[in-house]
Design an enzyme around this catalytic site. Structure first.
Site, PDB file in Angstrom:
ATOM      1  N   GLY A 140       0.806  -1.214   0.000  1.00 13.03           N
ATOM      2  CA  GLY A 140       0.000   0.000   0.000  1.00 13.03           C
ATOM      3  C   GLY A 140       0.839   1.263   0.000  1.00 13.03           C
ATOM      4  N   LEU A 141       2.098   1.168  -0.428  1.00 13.12           N
ATOM      5  CA  LEU A 141       2.978   2.332  -0.504  1.00 13.12           C
ATOM      6  C   LEU A 141       3.242   2.731  -1.954  1.00 13.12           C
ATOM      7  CD1 LEU A 141       5.545   1.366   2.279  1.00 13.12           C
ATOM      8  CD2 LEU A 141       3.511   2.810   2.481  1.00 13.12           C
ATOM      9  N   SER A 144       3.210   0.095  -7.468  1.00 12.22           N
ATOM     10  CA  SER A 144       2.797   0.109  -8.876  1.00 12.22           C
ATOM     11  C   SER A 144       2.969   1.499  -9.483  1.00 12.22           C
ATOM     12  CB  SER A 144       1.344  -0.366  -9.022  1.00 12.22           C
ATOM     13  OG  SER A 144       0.462   0.448  -8.279  1.00 12.22           O
ATOM     14  N   ASP A 188      -1.778   8.518  -6.031  1.00 13.77           N
ATOM     15  CA  ASP A 188      -0.525   7.769  -5.970  1.00 13.77           C
ATOM     16  C   ASP A 188       0.464   8.265  -7.016  1.00 13.77           C
ATOM     17  OD1 ASP A 188      -1.759   6.349  -4.003  1.00 13.77           O
ATOM     18  OD2 ASP A 188      -1.983   4.494  -5.152  1.00 13.77           O
TER      19      ASP A 188
END
Length: 404
Positions: A140-141, A144, A188
């Protein structure tokens, strides 16, 4: 010269490139960080506010141009070795991680084909690429998004183009949405591309208005704790949550037809229209988004005022809302939260990322860092049987080329 910060990453991809493709004097190196979101979760695809920061660790790629239209993708951490021709790039499940850079390449080609990149499709003649990263995959950092931005910057630079970072951010999001099939918001990719050392970023996701905010947390450290329960966005309930928000927005538009997104809905306006949503689950989803947006605004104000106590309380409230209203935490993240929030010296703590596993971020007084890690590891392992991993955060810059 490369900084000490990047020595390991450059060493890894340099050696990996030589093993995969042989020595080459033309090799260039690019880096894109991971990111942590301090507060504002699941608000990005609802046009709301987020408050992320780029990390000092991320994805490294070594790249050398080719002239035959072939792109060869290799990773030091994933088994799949993928070769594609520039004229035939399709999503294949078995290509695994390489679908992310493939999707970016497709978007770069579309941009060139539309005449919007200063050069035509012919600028993309092929490349050999080797990746290595120290962003925990599935944590979750934004591993991708880190791969996407490193690829976008590397391939556009190799083509001799200077594409604005914001455009690389947008096309990387499109790659994940259209090619990989994850309906992520833009947070992101934005944080990974636009990060600035020592600063968080206040972003309004529908307008892309943003401001850099000094991360003034003197006497404290940001600690990321990985539950080590891996999560995969494409296989999670992420897309389901997005659809539930869209259903809520559609119901509210019966009263407020001009409303473009839930990010435009104030707390007061929500109280007036909540009766339009009959489904209590949909109402809970909207409740979270509206109040999370408000928390982000209050968090920024409290940070600017040096009020870390209020900032920390807002972090805790965010986790509780994600647990109770949005239901994206799960047993591991909730167990971690329960232990972390009770450690003396922990000012604030919450899940970060999309949820369903992944990581927690905590604001901890410097003198309590060792105690925090010891107590959290003990309590979390007793509750879950899993051993957590800890990362004391440095806030770094966004995607860039590393010139040796």
């Amino acid at each position: 010269m490369t900084t000490q910060l990047h020595e390991e990453g450059i060493g890894q991809v340099q050696g990996g490139f030589e093993r995969a493709f042989g020595k080459n004097k033309e090799v260039r190196y690019f880096f894109a960080p991971g990111r942590v979101n301090l507060i504002g979760e699941h608000t990005d695809y609802n046009g709301g506010y987020v408050f992320p920061a780029a990390l000092s660790f991320g994805t490294y790629v070594a790249v050398v141009p080719r002239q035959d239209g072939k792109y060869r993708f290799r990773s030091l951490q994933f088994e799949a070795e993928v070769d594609v021709d520039v004229t035939d790039i399709v999503y294949r499940k078995e290509d695994d991680w390489a679908n992310y850079p493939k999707g970016v390449l497709v978007q770069l080609l579309e941009l060139a084909g539309a005449g919007e990149a200063g050069a035509g499709v012919g600028a993309y003649q092929g490349a050999d690429l080797v990746y290595w990263g120290n962003v925990p995959n599935g944590a979750g950092l934004s591993s991708s998004a880190s791969i996407e931005l490193a690829t976008a910057l590397a391939l556009s630079s190799l083509a001799g183009l200077v594409i604005p970072t914001m455009e690389l951010v947008k096309l990387s999001q499109r790659a994940e949405n259209r090619f990989v099939g994850v309906n992520c918001g833009i947070m992101d990719q934005f944080a990974v591309g636009m990060g600035k050392q020592g600063h968080a970023m206040m972003l309004k996701c529908d307008t892309l208005d943003y401001a850099y905010v000094p991360l003034a947390i003197e006497g404290c450290k940001l600690i990321i704790t990985n539950t080590n329960k891996r999560r995969g966005l494409a296989d999670s309930k992420y897309n389901e949550r997005r659809q539930q928000c869209e259903d809520g927005l559609e119901a509210i538009r019966r009263e407020l037809p001009q409303l473009a997104s839930l990010g435009e809905l104030s707390v007061d306006a929500w109280e007036q229209v909540r009766g339009l949503i009959a489904d209590p689950i949909i109402a809970n989803r909207v409740e979270h988004i509206v109040r999370e947006d408000d928390r982000v605004l209050r968090a920024q104000a409290s940070l600017a005022a040096g009020d870390l106590t209020t900032f920390g309380e807002l972090m805790k409230q965010s986790h509780e809302s994600l647990r109770d209203l949005y239901e994206v935490t799960g047993f591991e993240l909730d167990s971690l939260f329960a232990v972390a929030k009770d450690v003396d010296g922990c000012i604030g703590t919450r899940m970060t990322g999309a949820g369903f596993g992944g990581c927690n971020v905590s604001l901890v007084r410097e003198e309590a860092v060792e105690r925090f890690m010891t107590q959290v590891a003990d309590g979390y392992t007793r509750a879950t049987g899993l051993a957590p991993s800890f990362y004391i955060c440095d806030i770094g810059d966004g995607a860039h080329e590393i010139v040796l």
